[in-house]
Design a protein around this motif. Structure first.
Motif, mmCIF file in Angstrom:
data_model
loop_
_atom_site.group_PDB
_atom_site.id
_atom_site.type_symbol
_atom_site.label_atom_id
_atom_site.label_comp_id
_atom_site.label_asym_id
_atom_site.label_seq_id
_atom_site.Cartn_x
_atom_site.Cartn_y
_atom_site.Cartn_z
ATOM 1 N N SER A 39 57.912 26.165 25.550
ATOM 2 C CA SER A 39 58.733 27.143 26.068
ATOM 3 C C SER A 39 58.892 28.346 26.153
ATOM 4 C CB SER A 39 60.069 26.849 26.217
ATOM 5 O OG SER A 39 60.181 24.898 27.646
ATOM 6 N N LEU A 40 58.527 28.785 24.453
ATOM 7 C CA LEU A 40 58.645 30.442 23.364
ATOM 8 C C LEU A 40 57.818 30.600 23.938
ATOM 9 C CD1 LEU A 40 60.278 29.664 20.534
ATOM 10 C CD2 LEU A 40 61.289 31.330 21.784
ATOM 11 N N LEU A 41 56.635 30.239 23.438
ATOM 12 C CA LEU A 41 55.086 31.082 24.013
ATOM 13 C C LEU A 41 54.859 31.388 25.661
ATOM 14 C CD1 LEU A 41 51.652 30.828 23.921
ATOM 15 C CD2 LEU A 41 51.793 28.463 24.419
ATOM 16 N N GLY A 42 55.676 30.590 26.085
ATOM 17 C CA GLY A 42 55.490 31.631 27.791
ATOM 18 C C GLY A 42 56.497 32.154 27.856
ATOM 19 N N ALA A 43 57.700 32.586 26.781
ATOM 20 C CA ALA A 43 58.050 33.619 27.434
ATOM 21 C C ALA A 43 57.710 34.792 26.366
ATOM 22 C CB ALA A 43 60.437 33.389 26.727
ATOM 23 N N VAL A 44 56.950 34.643 25.862
ATOM 24 C CA VAL A 44 56.400 36.133 24.814
ATOM 25 C C VAL A 44 55.608 36.547 25.809
ATOM 26 C CG1 VAL A 44 54.885 36.569 23.286
ATOM 27 C CG2 VAL A 44 57.052 35.291 22.893
ATOM 28 N N ILE A 45 54.542 36.074 26.463
ATOM 29 C CA ILE A 45 52.949 36.059 27.521
ATOM 30 C C ILE A 45 54.425 37.342 28.391
ATOM 31 C CG2 ILE A 45 51.825 35.682 29.325
ATOM 32 C CD1 ILE A 45 50.512 34.879 26.164
ATOM 33 N N LEU A 46 55.268 36.298 29.021
ATOM 34 C CA LEU A 46 56.300 36.699 29.448
ATOM 35 C C LEU A 46 56.591 38.703 29.454
ATOM 36 C CD1 LEU A 46 58.003 37.526 32.416
ATOM 37 C CD2 LEU A 46 59.642 36.014 31.592
ATOM 38 N N ASN A 47 57.309 38.800 28.521
ATOM 39 C CA ASN A 47 58.036 39.755 28.351
ATOM 40 C C ASN A 47 56.335 40.918 28.130
ATOM 41 O OD1 ASN A 47 60.922 39.894 27.630
ATOM 42 N ND2 ASN A 47 60.109 37.554 26.454
#
Length: 204
Positions: free
Chosen positions: A181-189
């Motif tokens: 989930s953190l990986l996805g959030a990093v990509i989003l940002n």
């Protein structure tokens, strides 16, 4: 030279409508992936997902309800037009996120690939929403309001909220899911940071 407000108003009603439908559809599609894979995300959508997991409640209804208290802050900070556009976007995502699971499901997705694609989908959706003067409400609105009232930087407020959110998630979900989930959030940002220009468009 046009101001940011003037640039945002250059969009026609039809252009705003297609931008919001595209943006909310992409974000809702990402929510379907998030739920099927047991992931979360940041900000108010992440809070709504976590609550929906714990209560086994529909995400759409939880997301809509969680955003209700923040419209007043949006009105004070950005005005009625912004609040109305945000309300429409939140309502569309709430509706789409309840409809889409009847149309598609994800039974087998590599978690790293899924996290990256979720970040891309959310980033594309949010870019469209931002570029038409809307937002998905929630913590972003509160962060800007607190920045005006207390001089506390909005980015710090959002970062602090996400830190608490993911810490709570780590107590409730498997650590591997929180990590993806953190990986996805990093990509989003990264998508937002690289592609969004505040000197061209209004955004939360």
């Amino acid at each position: 030279m046009q101001t940011k407000d003037q640039k945002a108003e250059n969009h026609t009603l039809f252009e705003d409508a297609q931008g919001f439908i595209f943006g909310t559809a992409m974000c809702a599609f990402a929510v379907v992936m998030l739920r099927d894979m047991g992931f979360i995300t940041g900000q108010t959508a992440g809070l709504a997902l976590l609550v929906s997991y714990v209560l086994e409640a529909p995400f759409g209804w939880v997301f809509f309800a969680v955003n209700l208290p923040f419209y007043w802050f949006g009105y004070k900070r950005m005005g009625m037009k912004f609040v109305l556009k945000t309300f429409v976007c939140v309502a569309l995502i709430s509706a789409f996120s309840e409809l889409f699971p009847h149309l598609v499901s994800f039974e087998q997705v590599d978690p790293v690939f899924g996290a990256v694609m979720i970040g891309f989908l959310q980033g594309a959706g949010l870019m469209a929403i931002f570029r038409h003067g809307g937002s998905l409400g929630g913590i972003g609105i509160l962060a800007l309001y607190l920045q005006d009232a207390t001089k506390l930087k909005a980015g710090y407020v959002q970062l602090g909220f996400d830190a608490v959110l993911f810490s709570v998630a780590a107590l409730l979900l498997p650590l591997s899911q929180v990590g993806y989930s953190l990986l996805g959030a990093v990509i989003l940002n990264l998508v937002i940071a690289i592609n969004h220009r505040r000197d061209r468009y209004i955004a939360m």
